[in-house]
Design an enzyme around this catalytic site. Structure first.
Site, PDB file in Angstrom:
ATOM      1  N   GLU A  54       0.812  -1.226   0.000  1.00 31.84           N
ATOM      2  CA  GLU A  54       0.000   0.000   0.000  1.00 31.84           C
ATOM      3  C   GLU A  54       0.841   1.270   0.000  1.00 31.84           C
ATOM      4  O   GLU A  54       0.409   2.308  -0.495  1.00 31.84           O
ATOM      5  CB  GLU A  54      -0.960   0.018   1.192  1.00 31.84           C
ATOM      6  CG  GLU A  54      -2.080  -1.007   1.110  1.00 31.84           C
ATOM      7  CD  GLU A  54      -1.708  -2.348   1.723  1.00 31.84           C
ATOM      8  OE1 GLU A  54      -0.501  -2.575   2.008  1.00 31.84           O
ATOM      9  OE2 GLU A  54      -2.620  -3.168   1.924  1.00 31.84           O
ATOM     10  N   PHE A 116     -11.086  -6.995  14.213  1.00 31.55           N
ATOM     11  CA  PHE A 116     -10.057  -7.504  13.306  1.00 31.55           C
ATOM     12  C   PHE A 116      -9.739  -6.470  12.232  1.00 31.55           C
ATOM     13  O   PHE A 116     -10.639  -5.929  11.602  1.00 31.55           O
ATOM     14  CB  PHE A 116     -10.537  -8.813  12.654  1.00 31.55           C
ATOM     15  CG  PHE A 116      -9.554  -9.362  11.649  1.00 31.55           C
ATOM     16  CD1 PHE A 116      -8.303  -9.817  12.044  1.00 31.55           C
ATOM     17  CD2 PHE A 116      -9.873  -9.384  10.291  1.00 31.55           C
ATOM     18  CE1 PHE A 116      -7.393 -10.304  11.112  1.00 31.55           C
ATOM     19  CE2 PHE A 116      -8.966  -9.877   9.364  1.00 31.55           C
ATOM     20  CZ  PHE A 116      -7.727 -10.333   9.775  1.00 31.55           C
ATOM     21  N   GLN A 117      -8.480  -6.183  12.046  1.00 27.55           N
ATOM     22  CA  GLN A 117      -7.989  -5.205  11.075  1.00 27.55           C
ATOM     23  C   GLN A 117      -8.592  -3.814  11.291  1.00 27.55           C
ATOM     24  O   GLN A 117      -8.889  -3.100  10.343  1.00 27.55           O
ATOM     25  CB  GLN A 117      -8.214  -5.683   9.638  1.00 27.55           C
ATOM     26  CG  GLN A 117      -7.338  -6.897   9.305  1.00 27.55           C
ATOM     27  CD  GLN A 117      -7.254  -7.200   7.815  1.00 27.55           C
ATOM     28  OE1 GLN A 117      -8.193  -6.969   7.073  1.00 27.55           O
ATOM     29  NE2 GLN A 117      -6.119  -7.729   7.381  1.00 27.55           N
ATOM     30  N   LYS A 166     -17.328  -0.326   6.422  1.00 27.26           N
ATOM     31  CA  LYS A 166     -17.864  -1.249   5.420  1.00 27.26           C
ATOM     32  C   LYS A 166     -19.364  -1.069   5.199  1.00 27.26           C
ATOM     33  O   LYS A 166     -19.851  -1.093   4.071  1.00 27.26           O
ATOM     34  CB  LYS A 166     -17.571  -2.695   5.836  1.00 27.26           C
ATOM     35  CG  LYS A 166     -17.963  -3.681   4.752  1.00 27.26           C
ATOM     36  CD  LYS A 166     -17.613  -5.113   5.087  1.00 27.26           C
ATOM     37  CE  LYS A 166     -17.983  -6.000   3.895  1.00 27.26           C
ATOM     38  NZ  LYS A 166     -17.705  -7.411   4.198  1.00 27.26           N
ATOM     39  N   MET A 475      24.443   8.279   1.185  1.00 29.53           N
ATOM     40  CA  MET A 475      24.453   9.577   1.847  1.00 29.53           C
ATOM     41  C   MET A 475      24.836   9.434   3.315  1.00 29.53           C
ATOM     42  O   MET A 475      25.567  10.257   3.860  1.00 29.53           O
ATOM     43  CB  MET A 475      23.080  10.257   1.692  1.00 29.53           C
ATOM     44  CG  MET A 475      23.072  11.695   2.159  1.00 29.53           C
ATOM     45  SD  MET A 475      24.239  12.730   1.242  1.00 29.53           S
ATOM     46  CE  MET A 475      23.160  13.461   0.016  1.00 29.53           C
TER      47      MET A 475
END
Lengths: 565, 163
Positions: A54, A116-117, A166, A475
């Site tokens: 993502e 959940f999640q 949802k 760097m």
């Protein structure tokens, strides 16, 4: 309010809103709570690019926005999907890039239950978004999406997040799309104050050592043309920040390169000795100003910016002009006259000749200097879009390419996000399919999002990843060399991966160049192939980015670091 | 230097977090913050007391104005503002000293709102210095608990911060 276009689910309504906002491409990754939305996407004409992480979706949306000027869109599921977007959102926030991020959320009834999640993504992203929303009523969805796109793209642009439980996406609503947005707390100032503009013009006329210091605001307000006209009219040298690259032609005689830590000596000297700084769409970042107290100590400062909170945030400003750069510069052009800069421009020419950006070519053609690769990419494809990761290669790409057009240099400025460039190059290529797009990368940065090779192969997005492989986190190694007595603690990543094989494993083209005379052919082959390509340029491993202002020093305390052969 | 800011915000969930979060993220210190709904139920008013010089005040004001849910920020100058705070003190007390405590309350136009065999609760409103003063006088009796609301403030006269 427009007439209803009938009943539909929240998910369908979302797609309908995206159509109306002119969205043609979104970057994302599905998940449980997003199933209604992905089901609605299945029937739509919007191109969904399936990334492999993502974070890449957010960066790709940003690359798309930077290349096109449109608002980038990404989508991720709840919980870990949403938190994986966070770095990309923070990056867009720091560089003021218009983006709308959608996240799935657990059903309303479960919010707050550690379901959940579940993650409180509006809470998490509050400090790194321009605004965010948790949709609590499906009927509100179209209005919220309208507002989200409006907020993201107007005023000082930035990311807006919309969290979608949802049940909101499955509920049926009567669809209305509002014509306009009404936000009483949000009224960006576009028109600069005329009195202030006249004051600025008067200062310019008096000025003997003026410098124009332009940043990303010039790009986002599409003001490059006006900036060039102003510079020519008042005869002032122009320095552009990292995010302002391309806002002024890199090959123009008034261009003096980038200011700050890895800026050109002549840009830094010019700023320090100037009597008037005309700052346009910049925020006086510490990488530019160095030690604040000694930054342009004798200069009056005109600051043109759309965000009033940037005025005198870091550097005290004498003449603030709040508003959109394009409009203000257009107005300023009416009043501005030539400055008294004849002697000054001669001095700048002298500095340019005395302290040019340079590197020492190796005696044989065995070693590859990274700066040389940038020059070769430029010669092979001058109108390419160069996207970068973060590190030494990024600075070389900023120093040596000389960008002529806005939106042809895309880089993570404020946040300095390693792993940004490759996904951002995907967005840039989809936004500008006719352009050759290079991701100028380090071997360290590339490994932060190299999984996106699967994306570019599956979706057939022919970007070219030019890895400047020096076997170090370059760097950081440079800082260790200079400030930590060469104690290379955890910066050596030599022999960690065979990038050609990695490319081939994903089905991309893998090329390698280890000698100077292999550089150009590899670039040409990559461009000609029309395929996603990784070029592993094995470069000199301890080359430094030069010049350099040590952290905390004044910007004219600048060191030359080139290695003698 | 302390400044009293009157901040009109959208009366929506999460706005307090946005405002408080801005202060903590940018390292500004809130002395007190009160929030409640206004005459317009869609708008809440926050009264924020913040410490800092004029530059800090300018940045705080600008950063607050950047929040989409913030409708208006006004710096209330003390000379043109009425300010009040409410405090409740639970003081140890028995028959022997109850009348003495009641006298103190009287002088400060405070009210006794609970009496128990070994304690009283006193309610007092006023500006900060008045509440500080009564606290000093009550301390010797033993303050068991106390709570202060933080400052609320309105501009004097007909003109409000939203007009």
């Amino acid at each position: 309010m427009k007439e209803s276009t009938g009943k539909m689910t929240g998910a369908r309504a979302l797609i309908e809103c995206l159509y109306r906002e002119g969205v043609d491409t979104i970057f994302g990754y599905p998940g449980g709570v997003l199933l209604p939305i992905y089901d609605a996407l299945y029937d739509s004409d919007i191109r969904h690019v399936l990334v492999r992480h993502e974070q890449a979706a957010a960066h790709a949306a940003e690359g798309y926005a930077r290349a096109t000027g449109k608002t980038g869109v990404c989508i991720a599921t709840s919980g870990p999907g949403a938190t994986n977007l966070v770095t990309g959102i923070a990056n867009a926030y720091m560089d003021s890039i218009p983006m709308v991020a959608f996240t799935g959320q657990v059903p309303s009834s479960l919010i707050g239950n550690d379901a959940f999640q579940e993650a409180n993504i509006t809470g998490i992203t509050m400090p790194i978004t321009k605004h965010n929303y948790l949709v609590q009523d499906a009927k509100e969805l179209p209005r919220i999406i309208k507002e989200a796109f409006h907020i993201a793209s107007t005023g000082r642009p930035g990311p807006v997040l919309v969290d979608l439980p949802k049940d909101i996406t499955t509920e049926e609503i009567e669809f209305y799309y509002p014509d306009k947005v009404e936000l009483r707390g949000y009224n960006p100032t576009y028109r600069g104050n005329l009195q202030q503009i006249k004051k600025a013009a008067a200062e310019i006329k008096k000025s003997e050592n003026p410098v124009i210091y332009a940043g990303g605001g010039v790009i986002s307000s599409d003001a490059a043309g006006e900036l060039k006209e102003l510079a020519e009219k008042i005869q002032a040298p122009v320095t552009t920040t990292l995010t302002g690259m391309g806002g002024f032609p890199g090959n123009h005689s008034l261009f003096i390169g980038m200011p700050g830590m890895h800026g050109s000596k002549y840009a830094n000297y010019a700023i320090q000795e100037s009597d008037l700084i005309i700052a346009v769409g910049v925020r006086f970042d510490d990488r530019v100003t160095g030690k604040l107290k000694s930054f342009a100590a004798n200069a009056k400062i005109i600051h043109i910016d759309i965000d009033p909170a940037e005025i005198s945030k870091n550097v005290k400003v004498d003449i603030p002009i709040v508003g959109d750069a394009k409009g203000i510069l257009t107005n300023l052009l009416k009043y501005a006259e030539k400055s008294q800069s004849e002697e000054w421009l001669k001095k700048i020419e002298y500095w340019k000749k005395q302290y040019p950006l340079h590197y020492i070519e190796p005696a044989t053609c065995d070693g590859i200097k990274p700066q040389y690769i940038i020059e070769q990419i430029k010669e092979a494809c001058e109108d390419a879009i160069i996207v970068t990761e973060v590190g030494q290669h990024q600075m070389w790409a900023a120093q040596y390419f000389r960008y002529k057009e806005p939106r042809t240099f895309i880089s993570s400025g404020g946040l300095g996000t390693m792993g940004y460039g490759f996904p951002a190059s995907i967005g840039a290529k989809l936004g500008k399919p006719d352009k050759v797009v290079f991701d100028v990368s380090g071997d360290g940065s590339f490994q932060m999002n190299s999984q996106e090779l699967a994306t570019v192969v599956q979706e057939n997005i022919p970007v070219i990843i030019a890895i400047f492989n020096n076997g170090y986190l370059g760097m950081v190694r440079q800082w260790q060399e200079l400030f930590f007595d060469r104690r290379y603690s955890s910066t050596c990543i030599q022999d960690s991966v065979d990038f050609v094989k990695l490319a081939e494993a994903y089905g991309a083209l893998g090329l390698r160049a280890t000698k100077r005379d292999e550089v150009r052919p590899a670039i040409e082959e990559a461009i000609a192939s029309g395929r996603p390509t990784v070029i592993d340029f094995v470069v000199e491993c301890e080359e430094n980015v030069s010049p350099m202002v040590p952290a905390g020093a004044a910007i004219n305390e600048i060191l030359d670091l080139e290695r003698k052969e | 230097m302390r400044h009293t800011l009157s901040v009109l915000v959208e009366n929506k969930h999460g706005v307090l977090t946005r405002v408080a979060g801005m202060f903590s993220r940018r390292g500004y210190n809130i002395d007190s913050l009160t929030v409640g709904v206004t005459e317009d139920p869609t708008i809440s008013r926050m009264t924020i007391v913040v410490r800092g010089d004029d530059e800090v005040l300018e940045q705080v004001t600008k950063q607050l104005n950047k929040l989409i849910d913030v409708i208006r920020v006004t710096d209330l100058k003390s000379e043109e503002t009425v300010e009040r705070e409410l405090a409740l003190f639970k003081v140890s007390s028995d028959v022997s000293n109850r009348s003495e405590i009641m006298q103190i309350a009287d002088i400060f136009r405070a009210r006794i709102i609970d009496v128990a065999p070994r304690s009283v609760i006193i309610e007092v409103t006023g500006d900060e210095s008045k509440i500080d003063a009564i606290e000093q006088l009550l301390r010797p009796f033993g303050i068991r608990e106390m709570v202060r609301t933080g400052k609320v403030a309105l501009r004097r006269g007909a003109k409000g911060v939203s007009s």
